[in-house]
Design a protein around this motif. Structure first.
Motif, PDB file in Angstrom:
ATOM      1  N   CYS A  67      -4.427  10.704   5.275  1.00  0.00           N
ATOM      2  CA  CYS A  67      -3.607   9.984   4.666  1.00  0.00           C
ATOM      3  C   CYS A  67      -4.532   9.280   3.910  1.00  0.00           C
ATOM      4  O   CYS A  67      -5.242   8.397   4.208  1.00  0.00           O
ATOM      5  CB  CYS A  67      -3.251   8.884   5.838  1.00  0.00           C
ATOM      6  N   ALA A  68      -4.138   9.369   2.489  1.00  0.00           N
ATOM      7  CA  ALA A  68      -4.912   8.650   1.664  1.00  0.00           C
ATOM      8  C   ALA A  68      -3.912   7.199   1.206  1.00  0.00           C
ATOM      9  O   ALA A  68      -2.674   7.309   0.946  1.00  0.00           O
ATOM     10  CB  ALA A  68      -4.920   9.496   0.311  1.00  0.00           C
ATOM     11  N   ALA A  69      -4.595   6.432   0.917  1.00  0.00           N
ATOM     12  CA  ALA A  69      -3.888   5.054   0.637  1.00  0.00           C
ATOM     13  C   ALA A  69      -4.330   4.561  -0.837  1.00  0.00           C
ATOM     14  O   ALA A  69      -5.452   4.706  -1.116  1.00  0.00           O
ATOM     15  CB  ALA A  69      -4.364   3.970   1.690  1.00  0.00           C
ATOM     16  N   SER A  70      -3.402   3.843  -1.432  1.00  0.00           N
ATOM     17  CA  SER A  70      -3.634   3.419  -2.748  1.00  0.00           C
ATOM     18  C   SER A  70      -2.844   2.027  -2.532  1.00  0.00           C
ATOM     19  O   SER A  70      -2.096   1.812  -1.918  1.00  0.00           O
ATOM     20  CB  SER A  70      -3.066   4.118  -3.697  1.00  0.00           C
ATOM     21  N   GLY A  71      -3.366   1.143  -3.521  1.00  0.00           N
ATOM     22  CA  GLY A  71      -2.704  -0.104  -3.720  1.00  0.00           C
ATOM     23  C   GLY A  71      -3.958  -1.072  -3.173  1.00  0.00           C
ATOM     24  O   GLY A  71      -4.934  -1.259  -3.752  1.00  0.00           O
ATOM     25  N   ALA A 109       5.753  18.860  14.834  1.00  0.00           N
ATOM     26  CA  ALA A 109       6.476  17.650  14.803  1.00  0.00           C
ATOM     27  C   ALA A 109       6.175  17.321  13.072  1.00  0.00           C
ATOM     28  O   ALA A 109       5.038  17.864  12.582  1.00  0.00           O
ATOM     29  CB  ALA A 109       5.902  16.480  15.529  1.00  0.00           C
ATOM     30  N   VAL A 110       6.819  16.473  12.660  1.00  0.00           N
ATOM     31  CA  VAL A 110       6.422  15.816  11.222  1.00  0.00           C
ATOM     32  C   VAL A 110       5.373  14.620  11.609  1.00  0.00           C
ATOM     33  O   VAL A 110       5.790  13.775  12.337  1.00  0.00           O
ATOM     34  CB  VAL A 110       7.571  15.255  10.504  1.00  0.00           C
ATOM     35  N   TYR A 111       4.152  14.628  11.204  1.00  0.00           N
ATOM     36  CA  TYR A 111       3.144  13.616  11.283  1.00  0.00           C
ATOM     37  C   TYR A 111       3.063  12.630  10.250  1.00  0.00           C
ATOM     38  O   TYR A 111       3.054  13.138   9.024  1.00  0.00           O
ATOM     39  CB  TYR A 111       1.709  14.353  11.539  1.00  0.00           C
ATOM     40  N   SER A 112       3.507  11.381  10.514  1.00  0.00           N
ATOM     41  CA  SER A 112       3.266  10.486   9.420  1.00  0.00           C
ATOM     42  C   SER A 112       2.151   9.307   9.785  1.00  0.00           C
ATOM     43  O   SER A 112       1.781   8.927  10.934  1.00  0.00           O
ATOM     44  CB  SER A 112       4.673   9.655   9.258  1.00  0.00           C
ATOM     45  N   CYS A 113       1.620   8.644   8.781  1.00  0.00           N
ATOM     46  CA  CYS A 113       0.702   7.733   8.876  1.00  0.00           C
ATOM     47  C   CYS A 113       1.148   6.162   8.654  1.00  0.00           C
ATOM     48  O   CYS A 113       2.265   6.115   7.777  1.00  0.00           O
ATOM     49  CB  CYS A 113      -0.613   7.889   8.200  1.00  0.00           C
ATOM     50  N   GLY A 114       1.193   5.179   9.245  1.00  0.00           N
ATOM     51  CA  GLY A 114       1.477   3.869   9.039  1.00  0.00           C
ATOM     52  C   GLY A 114       0.554   3.046   8.935  1.00  0.00           C
ATOM     53  O   GLY A 114      -0.694   3.252   9.240  1.00  0.00           O
ATOM     54  N   TYR A 142       4.263  -0.224   6.460  1.00  0.00           N
ATOM     55  CA  TYR A 142       4.103   0.750   5.365  1.00  0.00           C
ATOM     56  C   TYR A 142       4.116   2.240   6.076  1.00  0.00           C
ATOM     57  O   TYR A 142       3.046   2.576   6.866  1.00  0.00           O
ATOM     58  CB  TYR A 142       3.022   0.601   4.327  1.00  0.00           C
ATOM     59  N   TRP A 143       4.767   3.362   5.192  1.00  0.00           N
ATOM     60  CA  TRP A 143       4.808   4.669   5.946  1.00  0.00           C
ATOM     61  C   TRP A 143       4.386   5.585   4.666  1.00  0.00           C
ATOM     62  O   TRP A 143       4.912   5.234   3.523  1.00  0.00           O
ATOM     63  CB  TRP A 143       5.919   4.833   6.462  1.00  0.00           C
ATOM     64  N   GLY A 144       4.004   6.546   5.039  1.00  0.00           N
ATOM     65  CA  GLY A 144       3.831   7.874   4.260  1.00  0.00           C
ATOM     66  C   GLY A 144       5.176   8.728   4.311  1.00  0.00           C
ATOM     67  O   GLY A 144       5.784   8.473   5.382  1.00  0.00           O
ATOM     68  N   VAL A 154       0.725  -1.171  -0.048  1.00  0.00           N
ATOM     69  CA  VAL A 154       0.055   0.001   0.117  1.00  0.00           C
ATOM     70  C   VAL A 154       0.952   1.252   0.106  1.00  0.00           C
ATOM     71  O   VAL A 154       2.043   1.393   0.723  1.00  0.00           O
ATOM     72  CB  VAL A 154      -0.902   0.044   1.145  1.00  0.00           C
ATOM     73  N   GLN A 155       0.504   2.067  -0.847  1.00  0.00           N
ATOM     74  CA  GLN A 155       1.498   3.477  -0.542  1.00  0.00           C
ATOM     75  C   GLN A 155       0.332   4.444  -0.040  1.00  0.00           C
ATOM     76  O   GLN A 155      -0.995   4.528  -0.125  1.00  0.00           O
ATOM     77  CB  GLN A 155       1.156   3.948  -2.273  1.00  0.00           C
TER      78      GLN A 155
END
Length: 125
Positions: A22-26, A92-97, A114-116, A2-3
């Protein structure tokens, strides 16, 4: 696989709000447990919030509980983080997993496959 692509960060004054996406593709988004993490300069990545595949279970760190709300829309392949009453220490830098090893919402970054790329949130005092 997944991206993931985050958006919605920016500069806001203390007490303000932001909504991260956080948009996911895949592959099938609904099969992934999702988490939000953040990393401030000089600090380790820390858990902010997580949500189960069907939204039944939601978890928050003590530092954001009552101010942040996580949600997801499996039809839109997107997870959100509504952030209210922002404080300078939220900068902070916010990331989705994403993880699909099992159904658990885990709070450690190593549990996510997986991470953005992350989005910057800056809260001014």
């Amino acid at each position: 696989q997944v991206q993931l692509v985050e958006s919605g960060g920016g500069l806001v004054q203390a007490g303000g709000s932001l909504r991260l996406s956080c948009a996911a593709s895949g592959r099938i988004f609904s099969s992934y447990v999702m988490g939000w993490f953040r990393q401030a300069p000089g600090k380790e990545r820390e858990f902010v919030s997580g949500i189960s595949r069907n939204s039944e279970r939601k978890y928050y760190s003590d530092s954001v509980k009552g101010r942040f709300t996580i949600s997801r829309d499996n039809a839109k392949n997107t997870v959100y983080l509504q952030m209210n009453s922002l404080k300078p220490e939220d900068t902070a830098v916010y990331s989705c997993g994403a993880r699909n090893l099992d159904t658990w919402v885990v709070t450690t970054p190593s549990g996510y496959q997986y991470w953005g790329q992350g989005t910057q949130v800056t809260v001014s005092s």
